[in-house]
Design a protein around this motif. Structure first.
Motif, short mmCIF file in Angstrom:
data_model
loop_
_atom_site.label_atom_id
_atom_site.label_comp_id
_atom_site.label_asym_id
_atom_site.label_seq_id
_atom_site.Cartn_x
_atom_site.Cartn_y
_atom_site.Cartn_z
N THR A 185 -13.04 -28.30 -4.71
CA THR A 185 -12.65 -28.37 -6.10
C THR A 185 -11.16 -28.77 -6.15
OG1 THR A 185 -12.42 -25.96 -6.00
CG2 THR A 185 -14.37 -26.83 -7.10
N PRO A 186 -10.72 -29.37 -7.27
CA PRO A 186 -9.40 -30.01 -7.29
C PRO A 186 -8.21 -29.10 -6.96
CG PRO A 186 -10.69 -30.71 -9.19
CD PRO A 186 -11.46 -29.59 -8.54
N PHE A 227 -14.92 -26.46 0.88
CA PHE A 227 -13.86 -25.47 0.74
C PHE A 227 -13.66 -25.22 -0.75
CE2 PHE A 227 -8.96 -24.96 0.94
CZ PHE A 227 -9.06 -23.59 0.96
N PHE A 228 -14.27 -24.13 -1.26
CA PHE A 228 -14.15 -23.82 -2.69
C PHE A 228 -14.62 -22.42 -3.04
CE2 PHE A 228 -18.58 -24.89 -2.37
CZ PHE A 228 -19.21 -24.14 -3.35
N GLN A 229 -15.34 -21.73 -2.14
CA GLN A 229 -16.08 -20.53 -2.53
C GLN A 229 -15.69 -19.31 -1.71
OE1 GLN A 229 -20.34 -21.11 -1.38
NE2 GLN A 229 -19.49 -22.65 0.02
N HIS A 238 -7.60 -18.31 1.60
CA HIS A 238 -6.75 -17.68 0.58
C HIS A 238 -7.59 -16.90 -0.42
CE1 HIS A 238 -8.05 -21.37 -1.51
NE2 HIS A 238 -7.92 -20.65 -2.62
N VAL A 239 -6.91 -16.05 -1.17
CA VAL A 239 -7.52 -15.31 -2.27
C VAL A 239 -6.98 -15.86 -3.57
CG1 VAL A 239 -7.72 -13.07 -3.41
CG2 VAL A 239 -7.84 -13.21 -0.92
N GLU A 240 -7.88 -16.09 -4.51
CA GLU A 240 -7.48 -16.51 -5.86
C GLU A 240 -7.72 -15.33 -6.80
OE1 GLU A 240 -9.73 -19.95 -6.89
OE2 GLU A 240 -9.08 -21.08 -5.12
N ASN A 251 -9.10 -21.24 -9.73
CA ASN A 251 -9.03 -22.69 -9.56
C ASN A 251 -9.19 -23.40 -10.91
OD1 ASN A 251 -11.85 -21.77 -9.26
ND2 ASN A 251 -12.34 -23.92 -8.98
N TYR A 252 -10.09 -22.91 -11.76
CA TYR A 252 -10.27 -23.51 -13.08
C TYR A 252 -9.11 -23.16 -14.02
CZ TYR A 252 -14.98 -24.75 -11.60
OH TYR A 252 -16.05 -25.27 -10.93
#
Length: 261
Positions: free
Chosen positions: A31-32, A77-79, A102-104, A194-195
């Motif tokens: 994801t971007p 790499f997104f989840q 990483h943690v978001e 991310n969003y």
């Protein structure tokens, strides 16, 4: 005849031996923000290690897994792990994690209130509609004392598992990518970082409340089981685990995401 062409061969042979070995191609779905950004950051270092990284940008959480499973893309790499577990179970896929990055910290946002104490009775709360992130949102609401779940630790809880709802909150379960767009229409939306970042929201400054840094939802590099020991994928994980990347995350995202290695 031999003497005539010998000089040409003598010149050609050194040139042939001078051609460098071809770099290993590695396609990775992401994801971007921040995933594709982090991949772009390590791409030059991977090139030096003989890996030609091809970054495929997606805006949803389904196709990156399906295309890796179908061998159209090498890795993604997104989840986080709960989402991966849920996806594997639902789609009968066998994708595996190969490295935490990483943690978001997941956050709650609003354009109608500045403090969660001002949340009105019957307020509309938008949460992701996929099982793992929907439960993540509910667990965060529970931590704020807004609701109680039948099983307080259920990482796949849904709105139907809410046992106490003193403010009579109304839940709207929507696709994660759409949540920033519905902010004007709901009282609170719980949005994946991310969003949120893509929508210009800063989780540290703009969120009403946010997960703390010990969140178990670390983002992963994921591939198929038959590729988990692939040298190019191992080099990707190693490149994402450097002090250089750690410093970049801390300096560039300023707490919006935090290293998990």
């Amino acid at each position: 005849m031999f003497k005539k062409f010998a000089p040409v061969l003598a010149l050609a042979l050194p040139l042939a031996f001078a051609v460098p070995a071809q770099a290993a191609k590695l396609s990775v779905a992401a994801t971007p923000v921040p995933h594709a950004e982090l991949l772009e950051f390590v791409k030059p270092d991977l090139a030096k290690e003989g890996v030609d990284l091809d970054i495929k940008v997606f805006t949803d959480y389904v196709q990156p897994n399906l295309q890796v499973s179908d061998k159209q893309i090498d890795a993604n790499f997104f989840q986080h792990q709960p989402y991966l577990d849920s996806f594997n179970k639902e789609h009968d896929t066998k994708l595996v994690p190969v490295g935490l990055v990483h943690v978001e910290p997941f956050g709650a946002y609003s354009q109608k209130i500045k403090d969660i104490k001002d949340l009105k009775d019957g307020a509309q709360i938008a949460i992701p509609n996929d099982p793992s992130n929907g439960a993540r949102a509910l667990l965060l609401l529970q931590k704020q004392g807004l609701i109680k779940l039948k099983d307080p630790s259920n990482i796949l809880a849904t709105a139907r598992d809410v046992s106490e709802n003193p403010k009579h909150l109304k839940f709207r379960e929507l696709e994660a990518a759409t949540l920033p767009r519905v902010l004007p229409d709901v009282d609170v939306a719980l949005i994946n970082t991310n969003y949120a970042l893509e929508a210009g929201l800063n989780p540290v400054k703009d969120a009403l409340f946010i997960e703390d840094k010990d969140s178990p939802y670390a983002n992963l590099v994921v591939t198929r089981a038959d590729r988990k020991d692939d040298p190019a994928i191992r080099k990707l994980v190693d490149a994402l685990h450097t002090a250089k990347v750690r410093d970049y995350i801390l300096e560039h995202y300023k707490g919006a995401i935090v290293p998990a290695f």
